[in-house]
Design an enzyme around this catalytic site. Structure first.
Site, PDB file in Angstrom:
ATOM      1  N   LEU A 271     -39.654  28.114 -41.608  1.00  0.00           N
ATOM      2  CA  LEU A 271     -39.997  28.518 -40.243  1.00  0.00           C
ATOM      3  C   LEU A 271     -38.873  29.336 -39.611  1.00  0.00           C
ATOM      4  O   LEU A 271     -39.099  30.400 -39.044  1.00  0.00           O
ATOM      5  CB  LEU A 271     -40.288  27.272 -39.396  1.00  0.00           C
ATOM      6  CG  LEU A 271     -40.544  27.491 -37.902  1.00  0.00           C
ATOM      7  CD1 LEU A 271     -41.810  28.332 -37.680  1.00  0.00           C
ATOM      8  CD2 LEU A 271     -40.676  26.150 -37.179  1.00  0.00           C
TER       9      LEU A 271
ATOM     10  N   GLN B 101     -12.207   6.691 -38.225  1.00  0.00           N
ATOM     11  CA  GLN B 101     -11.119   6.103 -37.438  1.00  0.00           C
ATOM     12  C   GLN B 101     -10.720   4.730 -37.985  1.00  0.00           C
ATOM     13  O   GLN B 101      -9.527   4.422 -38.084  1.00  0.00           O
ATOM     14  CB  GLN B 101     -11.549   5.980 -35.973  1.00  0.00           C
ATOM     15  CG  GLN B 101     -10.401   5.733 -35.001  1.00  0.00           C
ATOM     16  CD  GLN B 101      -9.492   6.946 -34.860  1.00  0.00           C
ATOM     17  OE1 GLN B 101      -9.863   8.066 -35.199  1.00  0.00           O
ATOM     18  NE2 GLN B 101      -8.285   6.720 -34.362  1.00  0.00           N
TER      19      GLN B 101
ATOM     20  N   GLY C 194      -8.659   5.033 -40.941  1.00  0.00           N
ATOM     21  CA  GLY C 194      -7.347   5.643 -40.720  1.00  0.00           C
ATOM     22  C   GLY C 194      -7.120   6.833 -41.626  1.00  0.00           C
ATOM     23  O   GLY C 194      -8.030   7.644 -41.839  1.00  0.00           O
TER      24      GLY C 194
ATOM     25  N   GLU D  20     -34.200  20.614 -37.546  1.00  0.00           N
ATOM     26  CA  GLU D  20     -35.545  20.310 -37.014  1.00  0.00           C
ATOM     27  C   GLU D  20     -35.524  20.100 -35.493  1.00  0.00           C
ATOM     28  O   GLU D  20     -36.192  19.219 -34.957  1.00  0.00           O
ATOM     29  CB  GLU D  20     -36.152  19.114 -37.743  1.00  0.00           C
ATOM     30  CG  GLU D  20     -36.412  19.457 -39.202  1.00  0.00           C
ATOM     31  CD  GLU D  20     -37.276  18.462 -39.919  1.00  0.00           C
ATOM     32  OE1 GLU D  20     -38.172  17.885 -39.289  1.00  0.00           O
ATOM     33  OE2 GLU D  20     -37.056  18.273 -41.120  1.00  0.00           O
TER      34      GLU D  20
ATOM     35  N   GLU E 277     -30.249  19.437 -27.963  1.00  0.00           N
ATOM     36  CA  GLU E 277     -30.600  20.070 -26.686  1.00  0.00           C
ATOM     37  C   GLU E 277     -32.104  20.341 -26.612  1.00  0.00           C
ATOM     38  O   GLU E 277     -32.744  20.104 -25.582  1.00  0.00           O
ATOM     39  CB  GLU E 277     -29.809  21.377 -26.522  1.00  0.00           C
ATOM     40  CG  GLU E 277     -28.311  21.183 -26.314  1.00  0.00           C
ATOM     41  CD  GLU E 277     -27.554  20.791 -27.569  1.00  0.00           C
ATOM     42  OE1 GLU E 277     -26.444  20.237 -27.453  1.00  0.00           O
ATOM     43  OE2 GLU E 277     -28.072  21.017 -28.698  1.00  0.00           O
TER      44      GLU E 277
END
Length: 341
Positions: free
Chosen positions: A78, A296, A299, A323, A327
């Site tokens: 698409l 995190q 580490g 897809e 937003e």
């Protein structure tokens, strides 16, 4: 194992399962490797599902059966270089010629593009009608004028092929028009309802994998004389990760359940746009947050390839983009809430 035909009836070579089973399968594959999850997802919910939902009986027998059996791989095209979120801005054209169609243009970001045996591609058949002038076509591998283009060098999901597909005076038989002429884009939006369940499941699975890796590591890694899982700072991270994953799972399964209910009622035109968009948006963003925390918790080891955290960190970002970006999902949800969908 039938994963390439999860949501299709046995009469068409499928496994005869529903969207909840499908969501769990994509989730479990992606818990180990999102690349495998997205290969299976794009094949099932986009390419094969488009033909199954809108194809003729002849097209279903010819294409859905081998696709659902896993004898052939599918892709769905698409997006274009100038038509991403604004997919209605499609420029690839299809002109009637010699009893068939002549396709010209190119598509980008096509999952499975280099390896697919069957492609469902969208092209403009009547520019004056804009989004209602875009039609869908089935193009077989080896068709003259049809070829894969540039293979993208991606941040993550690197075991999944993402590429351009190119149409250059590509002659497609009249019988390979998929659905009604001019309804390809409208049908694509319906297909994307299921596709967003796929991406939600993809994100959910990768989040689960990143969380489990973090939990194992936190119990094994010792600092200051005890496992880091004993420190409240790490415990709070693990608690938040587990909570958000469960919330994402419930949203995803709800959307899958609604899809199953529509199928069971024989209502193939039913829309679950709001729920699938919510699931995709939330699960995708949760996946990014969980993977970030996974790095995190690990580490310095989270930054190297000896541990899975860095791979999940790279792979999950697609879930807020593919897809329909986060937003766009917020726009879709808002339109549904305001009755403008």
């Amino acid at each position: 194992m039938g994963f390439l035909g999860v949501i299709f009836p046995e009469k068409y070579g499928g496994a005869g399962m529903g969207y909840i089973e499908y969501a769990i399968i994509i989730e479990e594959l992606s818990r180990v490797d999102g690349s495998i999850g997205i290969i299976v997802a794009a094949h099932n919910s986009l390419c094969t599902n488009h033909i199954y939902k809108f194809g003729t009986e002849e097209q279903k027998k010819k294409y859905v059966v081998p696709l659902a059996q896993g004898k052939k791989l599918g892709c769905w095209s698409l997006t274009e270089p100038e038509a991403g979120s604004d997919a209605g801005g499609t420029r690839t054209s299809a002109v009637k010629k010699d009893g068939g169609w002549l396709l010209n243009g190119s598509k980008t970001f096509t999952t499975n593009g280099h390896y697919a045996d069957v492609c469902v591609g969208m092209a403009v058949t009547d520019a004056a009608k804009k989004s209602h002038g875009i039609s869908a076509f089935i193009i077989e591998k080896g068709t003259p004028g049809f070829r894969p283009g540039k293979k993208e060098n991606k941040l993550g999901l690197r075991a999944s092929d993402t590429s351009e597909v190119v149409f250059s005076d590509c002659k497609v038989p009249a019988g390979n028009l998929l659905g009604k002429e001019g309804e390809g884009f409208v049908n694509s939006l319906q297909v994307l309802d299921g596709g967003r369940i796929s991406i939600a499941s993809l994100g959910l699975g990768m989040a689960q994998g990143a969380y489990e890796a973090s939990l194992r590591y936190a119990k094994q890694r010792k600092q200051f004389g005890k496992a880091i899982a004993e420190f409240q700072a790490i415990q709070f991270k693990l608690a938040d990760m587990a909570m958000e994953i469960e919330a994402a799972r419930l949203l995803t399964y709800q959307a899958a359940w609604l899809a199953d209910q529509a199928i069971a009622a024989g209502n193939h035109d039913a829309r679950f746009t709001r729920e699938s968009s919510m699931a995709k948006l939330y699960a995708g963003e949760v996946a990014v947050r969980v993977a970030n925390e996974a790095v995190q918790i690990h580490g310095g080891y989270g930054f190297i390839k000896d541990y899975p955290a860095e791979k999940f960190y790279r792979d999950v970002k697609l879930c807020t983009i593919g897809e329909g970006t986060s937003e766009i999902q917020r726009l879709v949800i808002a339109r549904q809430i305001l009755g403008k969908g």
